[in-house]
Motif scaffolding. Sequence first.
Motif, PDB file in Angstrom:
ATOM      1  N   THR A  56       0.832  -1.205   0.000  1.00 37.70           N
ATOM      2  CA  THR A  56       0.000   0.000   0.000  1.00 37.70           C
ATOM      3  C   THR A  56       0.866   1.253   0.000  1.00 37.70           C
ATOM      4  O   THR A  56       0.608   2.205  -0.740  1.00 37.70           O
ATOM      5  N   THR A  57       1.905   1.259   0.801  1.00 35.42           N
ATOM      6  CA  THR A  57       2.836   2.399   0.855  1.00 35.42           C
ATOM      7  C   THR A  57       3.518   2.597  -0.493  1.00 35.42           C
ATOM      8  O   THR A  57       3.615   3.734  -0.993  1.00 35.42           O
ATOM      9  N   GLU A  58       3.978   1.517  -1.094  1.00 36.13           N
ATOM     10  CA  GLU A  58       4.636   1.625  -2.395  1.00 36.13           C
ATOM     11  C   GLU A  58       3.672   2.100  -3.477  1.00 36.13           C
ATOM     12  O   GLU A  58       4.043   2.871  -4.364  1.00 36.13           O
ATOM     13  N   TYR A  59       2.425   1.663  -3.395  1.00 37.45           N
ATOM     14  CA  TYR A  59       1.405   2.142  -4.336  1.00 37.45           C
ATOM     15  C   TYR A  59       1.267   3.657  -4.233  1.00 37.45           C
ATOM     16  O   TYR A  59       1.245   4.374  -5.241  1.00 37.45           O
ATOM     17  N   LYS A  60       1.175   4.153  -3.017  1.00 35.81           N
ATOM     18  CA  LYS A  60       1.038   5.599  -2.809  1.00 35.81           C
ATOM     19  C   LYS A  60       2.270   6.348  -3.311  1.00 35.81           C
ATOM     20  O   LYS A  60       2.163   7.424  -3.898  1.00 35.81           O
ATOM     21  N   ILE A  61       3.447   5.787  -3.087  1.00 39.05           N
ATOM     22  CA  ILE A  61       4.673   6.426  -3.575  1.00 39.05           C
ATOM     23  C   ILE A  61       4.619   6.532  -5.099  1.00 39.05           C
ATOM     24  O   ILE A  61       4.933   7.582  -5.676  1.00 39.05           O
ATOM     25  N   ARG A  62       4.170   5.454  -5.762  1.00 38.67           N
ATOM     26  CA  ARG A  62       4.039   5.492  -7.232  1.00 38.67           C
ATOM     27  C   ARG A  62       2.982   6.511  -7.650  1.00 38.67           C
ATOM     28  O   ARG A  62       3.143   7.209  -8.647  1.00 38.67           O
ATOM     29  N   GLU A  63       1.901   6.598  -6.886  1.00 46.54           N
ATOM     30  CA  GLU A  63       0.847   7.585  -7.169  1.00 46.54           C
ATOM     31  C   GLU A  63       1.401   9.013  -7.136  1.00 46.54           C
ATOM     32  O   GLU A  63       0.898   9.888  -7.835  1.00 46.54           O
ATOM     33  N   TYR A  64       2.410   9.224  -6.317  1.00 48.97           N
ATOM     34  CA  TYR A  64       3.019  10.556  -6.207  1.00 48.97           C
ATOM     35  C   TYR A  64       4.162  10.727  -7.204  1.00 48.97           C
ATOM     36  O   TYR A  64       4.929  11.675  -7.112  1.00 48.97           O
TER      37      TYR A  64
END
Length: 157
Positions: free
Chosen positions: A143-151
């Motif tokens: 989930t954290t990595e997904y958010k990092i990619r989203e940014y």
Amino acid sequence: MATDALLGRILDADPGSPDAGVQALLALHSDLVLDPDLAPPSIADTARLLGLSTHTLRYYEDQGLVHPARNDSGYREYSAEHLRRLVFVTRMRVSGMSMRDLTRYVALVEQGDETIPERRGMMFAQRERVLRQLRELTLALETTEYKIREYGANPEG
């Protein structure tokens, strides 16, 4: 060697090795050999060595998890066996084992080999709890990595 340093050695072991965890634990136990020509470590020495507080060591003693000897002056003296037990206790606490289960486990150990089946069962149950924690942490990492990619960034840095 403090438990943080020991833990670092375990975590830095080659995870590709089929028995990396076992080898790391054996290394940890071999590092906890005391020089027979030196006085056994005191509670302060043990606390420093393991990265625990003296309060925690006294608590573990009060709970029956470790039984250090006393010298002629009444001061606690810890053996290599005590240190190994304390490393085990620390790892089980980090993994979420309850004090109730831990005190039960240690009491069983002290009763002897006839309690191995019950201890084995407790370790299997603990293993399942740890595996669930790992799955939960893996999901949190994803989930954290997904958010990092989203940014717009690469999670690898």
